[in-house]
Design an enzyme around this catalytic site. Structure first.
Site, PDB file in Angstrom:
ATOM      1  N   CYS A  70       1.308  13.610   1.575  1.00  9.24           N
ATOM      2  CA  CYS A  70      -0.076  13.654   1.088  1.00  9.24           C
ATOM      3  C   CYS A  70      -0.020  13.708  -0.430  1.00  9.24           C
ATOM      4  CB  CYS A  70      -0.789  14.888   1.644  1.00  9.24           C
ATOM      5  SG  CYS A  70      -2.448  15.172   0.982  1.00  9.24           S
ATOM      6  N   CYS A 177      -2.728   6.755  -1.962  1.00 10.30           N
ATOM      7  CA  CYS A 177      -3.106   7.739  -0.948  1.00 10.30           C
ATOM      8  C   CYS A 177      -2.409   7.319   0.334  1.00 10.30           C
ATOM      9  CB  CYS A 177      -4.628   7.769  -0.752  1.00 10.30           C
ATOM     10  SG  CYS A 177      -5.179   8.756   0.670  1.00 10.30           S
TER      11      CYS A 177
END
Length: 261
Positions: A70, A177
């Protein structure tokens, strides 16, 4: 060998699939936080608290390494997670692949969440690894959430909006992302110009998977004997992969391989 991965949601699927490709025999622990999503609007302190809880749930399964799959958690919580778990459990963060993308000379576009776009963190990476290269930062509001819930219409709208902000002559697109890697081909199609070569997309999944093996002292063995198990933790609860995960090839592959035989 056991590798744990954490994320707020299903963005960890790409890195988990990359680990599976390198070591089909590895046991995987996927720890996410659907009860606390989204993490983006949280304060850094609150986000770090949530990330630590997700990592502690994974650490209870005694992995040989933990991947923070992440970008947002890597920015805000990586030092705290390392302080908690290392040296017993090596912790691998996720950094946008700006350096390899810039190596091609540009122009480069960096697709990222609105919170990351223009942030001191991302600007620092551009300064360090893309000096002299034409770089455009492209905010992608709503794209991570749309991918998380497998909302096809919302994905199409978010990808189209980001593509409209992407210069037509880009040679590389950084997927800043982890969720974006699950719709990489849709992004590639959206930014490709007629008659031109499609831009090269740069994700982080393969690099963090390889780094996890290096940190454990293991080697990739694509033909390794046996199939590793899959443990799914949703806000600390042991469950199965969420239905949305199975709409993506990476999720289906993880489930099929882990339950085959």
């Amino acid at each position: 060998m056991k590798i744990a991965l954490m994320d707020s949601g299903i963005g960890l699927l790409a890195a988990a699939a990359a680990v599976r490709h390198l070591r089909p025999d590895a046991d995987l622990v996927l720890s996410s936080d659907p009860d606390g999503m989204p993490w983006g609007p949280r304060t850094p302190e609150d986000l770090t608290e949530r990330a630590l809880a997700v990592c502690e749930a994974a650490a209870a399964h005694r992995p040989d390494a933990l991947i923070i799959a992440c970008n947002t958690a890597s920015v805000h919580a990586l030092p705290a997670v390392r302080a908690l778990l290392e040296p017993e459990i090596p912790v691998i963060g996720t950094v946008p692949a700006i350096k390899p993308a810039a190596a091609g000379g540009g122009p480069v576009a960096i697709w990222a969440t609105p919170a990351t776009t223009g942030s001191p963190y991302q600007r620092g990476l551009i300064r360090d690894f893309a000096a002299g290269v034409d770089v455009t930062e492209v905010p992608c509001p709503g794209l991570a959430d749309a991918v998380q819930w497998a909302d096809e219409d919302a994905i199409d709208r978010a990808v189209a909006a980001a593509a409209a902000l992407t210069p037509r002559d880009v040679r590389a697109v950084v997927l800043g992302c982890t969720h974006y890697e699950l719709v990489a081909e849709r992004i590639r199609a959206a930014v490709r110009q007629p008659g031109a070569e499609p831009p090269v997309l740069h994700g982080s999944a393969g690099a963090v998977a390889a780094q996890a093996l290096r940190r454990t002292g293991e080697r990739a063995q694509a033909a390794a004997g046996g199939r590793g198990s899959l443990t799914v933790l949703l806000s600390g609860r042991e469950e199965t992969l969420p239905q949305a995960a199975l709409t993506y090839a990476e999720g289906r592959e993880l489930q099929a391989v882990s339950h085959a035989g």
